[in-house]
Write an enzyme that holds these catalytic residues in place. Sequence first.
Site, short mmCIF file in Angstrom:
data_model
loop_
_atom_site.label_atom_id
_atom_site.label_comp_id
_atom_site.label_asym_id
_atom_site.label_seq_id
_atom_site.Cartn_x
_atom_site.Cartn_y
_atom_site.Cartn_z
N CYS A 1 0.85 -1.19 0.00
CA CYS A 1 0.00 0.00 0.00
C CYS A 1 0.88 1.23 0.00
CB CYS A 1 -0.86 0.02 1.25
SG CYS A 1 -1.78 -1.50 1.49
N GLU B 1 8.73 -12.43 -25.26
CA GLU B 1 7.73 -11.36 -25.17
C GLU B 1 8.33 -9.97 -25.13
OE1 GLU B 1 5.02 -11.17 -21.81
OE2 GLU B 1 6.54 -11.97 -20.46
N HIS C 1 14.59 -36.11 -29.83
CA HIS C 1 13.37 -36.59 -30.51
C HIS C 1 12.93 -35.58 -31.58
CE1 HIS C 1 13.19 -39.88 -27.71
NE2 HIS C 1 13.37 -39.00 -26.73
N TRP D 1 -3.61 -1.66 -1.26
CA TRP D 1 -3.52 -2.89 -2.06
C TRP D 1 -3.96 -3.98 -1.11
CZ3 TRP D 1 -2.82 -4.18 -6.99
CH2 TRP D 1 -2.47 -5.49 -7.30
N ASN E 1 1.37 0.18 5.92
CA ASN E 1 1.75 -0.65 4.79
C ASN E 1 2.59 -1.79 5.34
OD1 ASN E 1 2.63 -1.71 2.30
ND2 ASN E 1 4.43 -0.38 2.33
N GLY E 2 2.22 -3.02 5.05
CA GLY E 2 2.97 -4.17 5.54
C GLY E 2 2.01 -5.25 6.01
N LYS F 1 -1.11 -6.05 -19.98
CA LYS F 1 -0.83 -6.64 -18.68
C LYS F 1 -1.90 -7.66 -18.31
CE LYS F 1 1.46 -7.18 -14.90
NZ LYS F 1 2.64 -8.04 -15.04
N ARG G 1 1.19 1.91 -6.04
CA ARG G 1 1.37 0.91 -4.98
C ARG G 1 0.07 0.19 -4.63
NH1 ARG G 1 6.18 1.62 -2.37
NH2 ARG G 1 5.42 0.42 -0.61
N GLU H 1 9.60 -20.57 -18.67
CA GLU H 1 9.44 -19.19 -18.24
C GLU H 1 10.54 -18.30 -18.84
OE1 GLU H 1 7.19 -17.50 -17.21
OE2 GLU H 1 8.05 -15.73 -16.28
N LYS I 1 9.83 -15.06 -21.34
CA LYS I 1 10.34 -13.71 -21.05
C LYS I 1 11.10 -13.16 -22.26
CE LYS I 1 8.40 -12.94 -18.37
NZ LYS I 1 7.46 -13.58 -17.56
#
Length: 609
Positions: A2, A488, A504, A75, A101-102, A604, A28, A481, A485
């Site tokens: 946050c 993209e 193969h 958040w 925040n936390g 996104k 945030r 992955e 990356k």
Amino acid sequence: MCGIFGCVLKEGNAAPVIRSSLKRLEYRGYDSVGIATISDGKIYLKKDQGKIDDVHKILNLDDLPGNIGIGHTRWATHGAPLKVNSHPHADCTGEIMVVHNGIIENFMALRTELQNLDHTFVSKTDTEVIPHLIEETLKENPKLSFVDAVQESLKRLEGSYALAIISTKEPDKIICARNESPLVLGINGNGVFCASDIPAFLPVTNKAVMVNNGELVILTAQGYEIKKIRDSSPVSREPVTIEWTAEMAVKQGYPHFMIKEIHEQPETLRNTLRMQEHYLDLLTTFLDRANEVFLVACGTSYHACLAASYMFSKLAFLPTYPVYASEFIEQHGKSVNIDSTILAVSQSGETADTIAAVTCAQQRAATILSLTNVIGSTLTRISRVYIGQQSGPEIGVAATKTFTSQLSVLAQLALRLAKKRGKVSQDEIDSLEENLDKLPDIVDTVVKTQEEKVKQIAKKYKDSKVFFFLGRGISTATAYEGRLKLMEIAYIPSIAFPAGESKHGPISLVENGFPVVFICPKDDSHKTLIGNIMEMKARGASIIAVVEEGDEEIKTLADEYVEVPKGIPSVLSPIPFAVPLQLLAYYVALEKGYNPDMPRNLAKSVTVK
Ligand code: M6R
């Protein structure tokens, strides 16, 4: 993740300053907003769910009176994004207001203790325990000053926090404190500011004072006083001049969000280790009872699912089926039923294919569980139980910190299930838990020690027409992955598959100088993987290996290597091993002159099928 803000002004109303500063912290989180001010010894408060501009249109946040106040943009982690869970949170009397925040790890125990002392809680947040704890501390020790009561209360908190607190008891000050979550002060001729991040106050001052862990700060119109929470010892710290532009400040000086988010991973991984036990337990119970489990997701989240299928199988002896969400209905739409369990994984919680797959399974009475970064998203609303991965907002289109967070949560689930099922020894569980705890530091080491090396590799291979990414076992997911990356954001066609599949078919592509990235943790597949490296080398491939420190065998075979600290158990290896691949994609994209934050043709959140 946050955003908090507070200010004490010599002249003028605090509320408009707080609102515009929160706006600059909206990156945030923006689930809800709230501001509390003090005027003539009274608290004034406005808060609601929604983005700052939307809430402001309805409530006019600027017309709160007073030259002192605190604010918050949220958040959601503990509790849905509703008005009742919005900050600031108050004690029973409404005289103490807190923004945070936390994550307060021991909030459940504190809440129960305070409820037994007749405190009434209205929200589902962890934060709400703080004002009640201060209230109780004052009740028990009426001679304490407000600042001392805050300090005593802080000593009882476990977890992470950046806090700003006001009270009618000492209406001329803000008390703020930090443990792990970021907190910084700003100073100008008209007062002092506290914020989660520098951009919040950059338009009004570039003089900043960093607050360190374990410190408490008292802000008044005259200035600031810092002391240690532990023993009240005074801390003297002068302001520094910040040279950043506003745009640089939002990225904390990094040129792109992607690299900022790669660097944030130690912090986000620490946050994911503070998952709410209750939700982990609930999910574990559902998984334990399940007859068949589908792990459903798209893109990077699918790779987390693929890795998780190895974790669940190896640790909990639970077979699971990772399925691309876009294929789920075709593949399993007819057979999924009341005995099926779906664990959907989606950073955004809004991906159309994932929602469609889950909706189909739900209509056929399957049990829906989910893991997401966005509490309140569509996915959370259609899930029987969900868990938030607590990575904070991710702005770069390429998922980085949210991938490693997903892996961490899934590993915690697999471990819990293993414990529940008694399938692995207590010693092994203890050692895996210890290793999970070490991962934030390990990732920190990888970023700090390997970034330069990866930059050089990116320079050397930037013009390659195609890349292979290979691994065995759980590292297949890491390879997939790494491939995604690079494709993209650097637009280099790349191919990933389990290394055993090379002969193969795919090996026919290999010729002199063909770059092959091998993911090489020192696990059971190590020996066989060396054979696969030899096959590629024999055909002229350039080997780029991600190895464990001290893996001399592979280091001598490789043309390039990047090292990850040794001793990481195989099931946890995708977390640190993915990091050099994120860096590789980032630096190749830069070398080629692309903006890694905004790859062409991508969004996104993919909300169309
Ligand atoms: O929000 P989700 O996790 O459901 O998103 C899934 C994919 O769209 C996402 O991971 C995408 O592949 C990213 N661009 C990968 O970096």
